[in-house]
Structure formats: structure tokens, C-alpha cells
Design a protein around this motif. Structure first.
Motif, PDB file in Angstrom:
ATOM      1  N   GLN A 188      66.028   2.323  34.441  1.00 54.13           N
ATOM      2  CA  GLN A 188      65.788   2.555  33.017  1.00 54.13           C
ATOM      3  C   GLN A 188      65.959   1.308  32.144  1.00 54.13           C
ATOM      4  OE1 GLN A 188      64.375   5.438  31.842  1.00 54.13           O
ATOM      5  NE2 GLN A 188      64.092   4.126  30.049  1.00 54.13           N
ATOM      6  N   PRO A 189      66.971   0.460  32.362  1.00 54.74           N
ATOM      7  CA  PRO A 189      67.075  -0.740  31.518  1.00 54.74           C
ATOM      8  C   PRO A 189      65.827  -1.625  31.549  1.00 54.74           C
ATOM      9  CG  PRO A 189      69.118  -0.405  32.695  1.00 54.74           C
ATOM     10  CD  PRO A 189      68.123   0.592  33.256  1.00 54.74           C
ATOM     11  N   VAL A 190      65.181  -1.717  32.705  1.00 54.76           N
ATOM     12  CA  VAL A 190      63.946  -2.499  32.791  1.00 54.76           C
ATOM     13  C   VAL A 190      62.866  -1.843  31.946  1.00 54.76           C
ATOM     14  CG1 VAL A 190      62.065  -3.199  34.332  1.00 54.76           C
ATOM     15  CG2 VAL A 190      64.440  -3.543  35.029  1.00 54.76           C
ATOM     16  N   LEU A 191      62.742  -0.533  32.041  1.00 51.17           N
ATOM     17  CA  LEU A 191      61.727   0.177  31.265  1.00 51.17           C
ATOM     18  C   LEU A 191      62.002   0.068  29.770  1.00 51.17           C
ATOM     19  CD1 LEU A 191      61.366   3.314  33.551  1.00 51.17           C
ATOM     20  CD2 LEU A 191      59.916   1.276  33.490  1.00 51.17           C
ATOM     21  N   ASP A 192      63.262  -0.002  29.397  1.00 48.20           N
ATOM     22  CA  ASP A 192      63.621  -0.169  27.983  1.00 48.20           C
ATOM     23  C   ASP A 192      63.224  -1.551  27.458  1.00 48.20           C
ATOM     24  OD1 ASP A 192      64.740   2.366  28.028  1.00 48.20           O
ATOM     25  OD2 ASP A 192      66.803   1.637  28.201  1.00 48.20           O
ATOM     26  N   CYS A 193      63.178  -2.541  28.348  1.00 48.73           N
ATOM     27  CA  CYS A 193      62.895  -3.917  27.940  1.00 48.73           C
ATOM     28  C   CYS A 193      61.435  -4.314  28.140  1.00 48.73           C
ATOM     29  CB  CYS A 193      63.780  -4.878  28.719  1.00 48.73           C
ATOM     30  SG  CYS A 193      65.512  -4.644  28.351  1.00 48.73           S
ATOM     31  N   TYR A 194      60.707  -3.528  28.902  1.00 45.63           N
ATOM     32  CA  TYR A 194      59.290  -3.802  29.147  1.00 45.63           C
ATOM     33  C   TYR A 194      58.597  -2.453  29.292  1.00 45.63           C
ATOM     34  CZ  TYR A 194      55.069  -6.001  30.994  1.00 45.63           C
ATOM     35  OH  TYR A 194      53.776  -6.420  31.188  1.00 45.63           O
ATOM     36  N   ASP A 195      58.294  -1.863  28.174  1.00 39.83           N
ATOM     37  CA  ASP A 195      57.767  -0.497  28.122  1.00 39.83           C
ATOM     38  C   ASP A 195      56.252  -0.501  28.311  1.00 39.83           C
ATOM     39  OD1 ASP A 195      57.555   2.229  27.761  1.00 39.83           O
ATOM     40  OD2 ASP A 195      57.605   2.115  25.575  1.00 39.83           O
ATOM     41  N   ARG A 196      55.839  -0.379  29.547  1.00 42.55           N
ATOM     42  CA  ARG A 196      54.412  -0.303  29.874  1.00 42.55           C
ATOM     43  C   ARG A 196      54.199   0.933  30.742  1.00 42.55           C
ATOM     44  NH1 ARG A 196      55.226  -3.987  26.900  1.00 42.55           N
ATOM     45  NH2 ARG A 196      54.083  -5.946  26.715  1.00 42.55           N
ATOM     46  N   GLU A 197      53.129   1.601  30.493  1.00 42.09           N
ATOM     47  CA  GLU A 197      52.826   2.843  31.210  1.00 42.09           C
ATOM     48  C   GLU A 197      52.772   2.617  32.723  1.00 42.09           C
ATOM     49  OE1 GLU A 197      52.607   6.737  31.613  1.00 42.09           O
ATOM     50  OE2 GLU A 197      52.843   5.771  29.665  1.00 42.09           O
ATOM     51  N   TRP A 198      52.182   1.494  33.157  1.00 38.40           N
ATOM     52  CA  TRP A 198      52.012   1.258  34.590  1.00 38.40           C
ATOM     53  C   TRP A 198      53.341   1.050  35.315  1.00 38.40           C
ATOM     54  CZ3 TRP A 198      53.317  -3.347  37.050  1.00 38.40           C
ATOM     55  CH2 TRP A 198      53.539  -4.468  36.238  1.00 38.40           C
ATOM     56  N   MET A 199      54.418   0.813  34.566  1.00 43.03           N
ATOM     57  CA  MET A 199      55.734   0.563  35.165  1.00 43.03           C
ATOM     58  C   MET A 199      56.511   1.845  35.473  1.00 43.03           C
ATOM     59  SD  MET A 199      56.578  -2.834  35.135  1.00 43.03           S
ATOM     60  CE  MET A 199      58.287  -3.003  34.695  1.00 43.03           C
ATOM     61  N   LYS A 200      56.125   2.936  34.893  1.00 41.24           N
ATOM     62  CA  LYS A 200      56.954   4.144  34.902  1.00 41.24           C
ATOM     63  C   LYS A 200      57.209   4.746  36.286  1.00 41.24           C
ATOM     64  CE  LYS A 200      56.341   5.311  30.100  1.00 41.24           C
ATOM     65  NZ  LYS A 200      56.985   4.223  29.552  1.00 41.24           N
ATOM     66  N   ASN A 201      56.264   4.655  37.213  1.00 43.78           N
ATOM     67  CA  ASN A 201      56.495   5.289  38.523  1.00 43.78           C
ATOM     68  C   ASN A 201      56.808   4.295  39.638  1.00 43.78           C
ATOM     69  OD1 ASN A 201      53.892   4.253  39.000  1.00 43.78           O
ATOM     70  ND2 ASN A 201      53.337   5.970  40.303  1.00 43.78           N
ATOM     71  N   ILE A 202      57.085   3.045  39.281  1.00 48.07           N
ATOM     72  CA  ILE A 202      57.413   2.048  40.295  1.00 48.07           C
ATOM     73  C   ILE A 202      58.790   2.379  40.884  1.00 48.07           C
ATOM     74  CG2 ILE A 202      57.896  -0.389  40.710  1.00 48.07           C
ATOM     75  CD1 ILE A 202      55.815  -0.963  38.486  1.00 48.07           C
ATOM     76  N   PRO A 203      58.897   2.461  42.195  1.00 51.16           N
ATOM     77  CA  PRO A 203      60.149   2.916  42.802  1.00 51.16           C
ATOM     78  C   PRO A 203      61.291   1.909  42.783  1.00 51.16           C
ATOM     79  CG  PRO A 203      58.526   2.455  44.500  1.00 51.16           C
ATOM     80  CD  PRO A 203      57.823   2.302  43.176  1.00 51.16           C
ATOM     81  N   ALA A 204      60.988   0.615  42.679  1.00 53.78           N
ATOM     82  CA  ALA A 204      62.071  -0.374  42.727  1.00 53.78           C
ATOM     83  C   ALA A 204      61.704  -1.609  41.916  1.00 53.78           C
ATOM     84  CB  ALA A 204      62.360  -0.774  44.172  1.00 53.78           C
ATOM     85  N   PHE A 205      62.731  -2.187  41.328  1.00 53.17           N
ATOM     86  CA  PHE A 205      62.601  -3.472  40.651  1.00 53.17           C
ATOM     87  C   PHE A 205      63.625  -4.415  41.255  1.00 53.17           C
ATOM     88  CE2 PHE A 205      61.615  -0.512  37.038  1.00 53.17           C
ATOM     89  CZ  PHE A 205      60.266  -0.790  36.961  1.00 53.17           C
ATOM     90  N   ILE A 206      63.226  -5.659  41.390  1.00 54.16           N
ATOM     91  CA  ILE A 206      64.165  -6.721  41.726  1.00 54.16           C
ATOM     92  C   ILE A 206      64.250  -7.601  40.486  1.00 54.16           C
ATOM     93  CG2 ILE A 206      64.654  -8.735  43.161  1.00 54.16           C
ATOM     94  CD1 ILE A 206      63.015  -7.356  45.406  1.00 54.16           C
ATOM     95  N   VAL A 207      65.435  -7.700  39.918  1.00 53.97           N
ATOM     96  CA  VAL A 207      65.633  -8.582  38.773  1.00 53.97           C
ATOM     97  C   VAL A 207      66.186  -9.891  39.315  1.00 53.97           C
ATOM     98  CG1 VAL A 207      66.748  -8.896  36.535  1.00 53.97           C
ATOM     99  CG2 VAL A 207      66.084  -6.591  37.271  1.00 53.97           C
ATOM    100  N   ALA A 208      65.415 -10.964  39.099  1.00 54.15           N
ATOM    101  CA  ALA A 208      65.808 -12.291  39.562  1.00 54.15           C
ATOM    102  C   ALA A 208      66.707 -12.910  38.500  1.00 54.15           C
ATOM    103  CB  ALA A 208      64.570 -13.148  39.795  1.00 54.15           C
ATOM    104  N   LEU A 209      67.929 -13.214  38.898  1.00 50.15           N
ATOM    105  CA  LEU A 209      68.954 -13.695  37.977  1.00 50.15           C
ATOM    106  C   LEU A 209      69.250 -15.169  38.230  1.00 50.15           C
ATOM    107  CD1 LEU A 209      71.346 -10.649  38.399  1.00 50.15           C
ATOM    108  CD2 LEU A 209      69.725 -11.030  36.525  1.00 50.15           C
ATOM    109  N   GLY A 210      69.218 -15.956  37.166  1.00 49.04           N
ATOM    110  CA  GLY A 210      69.512 -17.374  37.267  1.00 49.04           C
ATOM    111  C   GLY A 210      70.944 -17.673  36.876  1.00 49.04           C
ATOM    112  N   LEU A 211      71.572 -18.505  37.684  1.00 51.97           N
ATOM    113  CA  LEU A 211      72.947 -18.945  37.427  1.00 51.97           C
ATOM    114  C   LEU A 211      72.866 -20.402  36.967  1.00 51.97           C
ATOM    115  CD1 LEU A 211      74.480 -17.436  40.687  1.00 51.97           C
ATOM    116  CD2 LEU A 211      74.189 -16.323  38.468  1.00 51.97           C
ATOM    117  N   LYS A 212      72.643 -20.578  35.663  1.00 54.28           N
ATOM    118  CA  LYS A 212      72.388 -21.919  35.125  1.00 54.28           C
ATOM    119  C   LYS A 212      73.504 -22.905  35.420  1.00 54.28           C
ATOM    120  CE  LYS A 212      69.111 -21.355  31.478  1.00 54.28           C
ATOM    121  NZ  LYS A 212      68.757 -21.627  30.100  1.00 54.28           N
TER     122      LYS A 212
END
Length: 181
Positions: free
Chosen positions: A66-90
Motif C-alpha cells: 500500500q505505501p507504494v500505491l500511495d506514492c505512485y497511484d497508477r491503475e496498472w500498479m494495483k494488481n502487481i503482486p510484489a514490489f522491490i524498493v531499491a534503497l540507497g545508503l548514501k
């Protein structure tokens, strides 16, 4: 254009040529073993001075997605089963001394492309997403201040009925210079 030695590596070339930004998926879940296999290729990716300034947050439940959908609200994203959030450690990334350029984005881009190519080799679809509110996503995910969300990568089974977009790439003459600019 005749490339000559391409026949020496047809599997890799075909993988790169066939990989595309998938924006239509089935709702079938992605086995965590496949996600782990994909992430293992990111783990093996090169980085400046081998700093490996990254972490990857897998979101594969409706609540965690849900947090991803809250930040990028696109219809095509709604049924995607998994997201990988790539995190940078500056603060763990290599910084070029001459101009202070932090290489976290470059290092993470290499790792994310490993994710995309390995997912494609396993029959999974992916898409780079960088058009999102990083401050809001950080807040919703409870990320520490030193951890920056760089990209979101949807991972899923491509819809077999979706049209695969044609690649439109610049010619060699537009992107390659030999010996002088």
C-alpha cells in the motif's frame, strides 16, 4: 547493422533485446524463491570500491504494498503482486574526491538492472519506477534518514494478452563516438 561477434553471446543479447518495461501483469503471486533468486543477482552486482551501498525492501502482501500505491497511484500498479524498493545508503557509497559526486545512484542502477534482467530470464516482468514522492514513501515505510528510496521495481507475471512494446532506440551513430567527440 551487422554485429559480427554477437553470435558469441546470443543468450545474453536475446535477453537484453527482449526485456521490456512491463506495465500489465497477472495477479498471480510471485514465489519468494524466485524473488530471492532475482535479488541474489543484485547482491552480486558491482559497485564503486565494492561498497554495496544498497538494501532491497520486498513488499509482497496487500498491506505492505500500500505505501507504494500511495506514492505512485497508477491503475496498472494495483494488481502487481510484489514490489522491490531499491534503497540507497548514501553514507556508505563511494564519493569521487574531485567533485564530491556520490555514486549511490550509479551503484544502485547497476543492481536494479541486474534485478530486471534476471527477472526477465525467469519469465517475470519488471519496470523501473522513479517517478514517485521519495519523502512520502520514506515516511510511509518508516525508513531511517540515511536510507533513500531510489527506485521501485514491480515484479510479476506479465499478462500474456498484453502487447509487448516495440523497442525504439537511437542508432549507433547517435550514441557512439570513436576516438574523438
Amino acid at each position: 547493422m551487422k554485429m559480427g561477434k554477437i553470435s558469441a553471446y546470443p543468450q545474453f543479447y536475446n535477453l537484453v533485446a527482449s526485456r521490456y518495461s512491463c506495465r500489465k501483469y497477472t495477479s498471480a503471486p510471485v514465489d519468494r524463491e524466485l524473488i530471492m533468486a532475482v535479488l541474489d543477482t543484485a547482491r552480486l552486482a558491482p559497485s564503486a570500491c565494492n561498497r554495496q551501498p544498497w538494501q532491497f525492501l520486498v513488499l509482497d502482501t496487500p498491506e505492505s504494498r500500500q505505501p507504494v500505491l500511495d506514492c505512485y497511484d497508477r491503475e496498472w500498479m494495483k494488481n502487481i503482486p510484489a514490489f522491490i524498493v531499491a534503497l540507497g545508503l548514501k553514507d556508505e557509497a563511494w564519493v569521487r574526491q574531485y567533485d564530491g559526486k556520490n555514486h549511490v545512484d550509479i551503484d544502485l542502477a547497476i543492481a536494479v538492472e541486474h534485478i530486471c534482467l534476471s527477472a526477465s530470464s525467469l519469465g517475470l516482468g519488471t519496470c523501473w519506477i522513479c517517478h514517485f514522492d521519495p519523502r512520502l514513501l520514506s515516511e510511509k515505510l518508516g525508513l531511517p534518514d540515511n536510507v533513500e528510496p531510489i527506485a521501485i521495481v514491480p515484479v510479476g507475471h506479465p499478462d500474456p494478452n498484453a502487447a509487448v512494446p516495440q523497442k525504439n532506440r537511437k542508432s549507433f551513430d547517435e550514441i557512439v563516438k570513436w576516438e574523438k567527440y
